[in-house]
Design an enzyme around this catalytic site. Structure first.
Site, PDB file in Angstrom:
ATOM      1  CG  HIS A  84      -1.714  -1.366   1.206  1.00  0.00           C
ATOM      2  ND1 HIS A  84      -2.768  -1.704   0.397  1.00  0.00           N
ATOM      3  CD2 HIS A  84      -1.423  -2.495   1.929  1.00  0.00           C
ATOM      4  CE1 HIS A  84      -3.137  -2.956   0.639  1.00  0.00           C
ATOM      5  NE2 HIS A  84      -2.323  -3.467   1.561  1.00  0.00           N
ATOM      6  CD  GLU A 112      -1.984  -3.610   4.846  1.00  0.00           C
ATOM      7  OE1 GLU A 112      -3.189  -3.386   4.634  1.00  0.00           O
ATOM      8  OE2 GLU A 112      -1.348  -4.550   4.324  1.00  0.00           O
ATOM      9  CG  HIS A 169       0.630  -6.676   2.335  1.00  0.00           C
ATOM     10  ND1 HIS A 169      -0.340  -5.934   1.722  1.00  0.00           N
ATOM     11  CD2 HIS A 169       1.613  -6.856   1.416  1.00  0.00           C
ATOM     12  CE1 HIS A 169       0.033  -5.666   0.465  1.00  0.00           C
ATOM     13  NE2 HIS A 169       1.214  -6.216   0.256  1.00  0.00           N
ATOM     14  CD  GLU A 180      -1.783  -9.962   4.479  1.00  0.00           C
ATOM     15  OE1 GLU A 180      -1.735  -9.056   5.339  1.00  0.00           O
ATOM     16  OE2 GLU A 180      -2.308  -9.805   3.355  1.00  0.00           O
TER      17      GLU A 180
HETATM   18 ZN    ZN Z   1      -2.179  -5.293   2.546  1.00  0.00          ZN
END
Ligand code: ZN
Length: 286
Positions: free
Chosen positions: A10, A24, A78, A140
């Site tokens: 992002h 995030e 992420h 993640e």
């Molecule tokens: Zn993400």
């Protein structure tokens, strides 16, 4: 040479997941910058990032950039969301052994470094995994909407642990070697080393070009097996003093401590006859 492409998820107009006052895009950038910093301690590594600030990057930009640069591996951290807790990572479905080995290494090292709940090693058809021309992994790192994970993610020290886990995995997968630390050229002034995780007297002795015996002599409190993280270890002696007793001569003391007559004279401003007296606190090492 291993070319490592780090792609913090992002950024810019795309905040990614938001929860518990966390964004995030900010967390992924912090982790990625630390991954870069830790990797720079290793030899034969080149690093490129998809962004080093809050820039907006399309998915196509990211994979085109890594492909054009000729990256050997693509790592995209992420943060998860959607009701869960802990860590998982993804590679493209049906990838070969090389990518699976990298996933194995990063997965186990991140779990080890963070103590995250382990959600497993997974496969998924995601743009950055599909369109990159090299082994690629998307991690993640905790759930932004889980209060327990979020509390951890609020601490920079925890983000650093996540980054360390990624780096340890890459080190394992590619057999990276730490850059040699330049040895202190002169033992003047004392050098202190702060013990970090995983170090032993032996590994520290190798780092500074000294011996375990010397370290033990300088640090009577440091037991080989009980080196505590954060312990301040003396690496070099620094100044040393000798209390003069009857029969001592400057030449004998110079020999004993490995310094020169002139040094002892200068340090202690002795006269040309090297006159010393019993009880004098004589500097014998610089
Ligand atoms: Zn993400």
């Amino acid at each position: 040479m291993v070319k490592i492409y780090i792609d913090p998820g992002h950024g810019g107009i795309d905040p990614g997941a938001v929860g518990n006052s966390l964004y995030e895009k900010i967390l992924t950038l912090k982790m990625a910058l630390k991954i870069k910093e830790y990797l720079e301690e290793y030899d034969d590594v080149q690093i490129k990032m998809s962004r080093t600030g809050d820039q907006t990057r399309s998915l196509t930009y990211r994979t085109d950039d890594a492909n054009a640069w000729g990256a050997d591996v693509y790592v995209s951290p992420h943060i998860n969301a959607g009701g869960g807790v802990g860590y998982e990572d993804f590679v493209y479905p049906g990838v070969g052994q090389t990518t699976l080995a990298i996933q194995d290494a990063i997965h186990s090292e991140v779990i080890k470094a963070t103590g995250f709940n382990d959600r497993g090693q997974k496969q998924k058809n995601l743009h950055v995994l599909r369109e990159s021309h090299m082994p690629a992994i998307l991690t993640e790192n905790g759930f932004i909407d889980n209060s327990g994970d979020a509390a951890k993610l609020k601490k920079d020290s925890f983000l650093n642990q996540i980054a360390q886990g990624h780096v340890n995995g890459l080190v394992k997968a590619y057999g990276l070697k730490k850059k040699a630390v330049s040895k202190p050229s002169t033992p003047s002034g004392s050098l202190v080393h702060t013990v970090v995780k995983g170090e032993t007297l032996w590994s520290i002795s190798q780092k500074y070009g000294t011996t375990v015996a010397n370290l033990k002599k300088l640090n009577p409190g440091a037991k080989e097996d009980a080196l505590k993280i954060g312990f301040k270890l003396n690496i070099t002696a620094g100044a040393k003093y000798h209390k003069v007793v009857k029969g001592d001569t400057v030449s004998a003391l110079a020999k004993k401590y490995g310094s020169t007559l002139k040094q002892i004279r200068d340090w202690n401003k002795l006269d040309t006859k090297y006159t010393i007296y019993v009880g004098q606190n004589l500097k014998v090492l610089g």
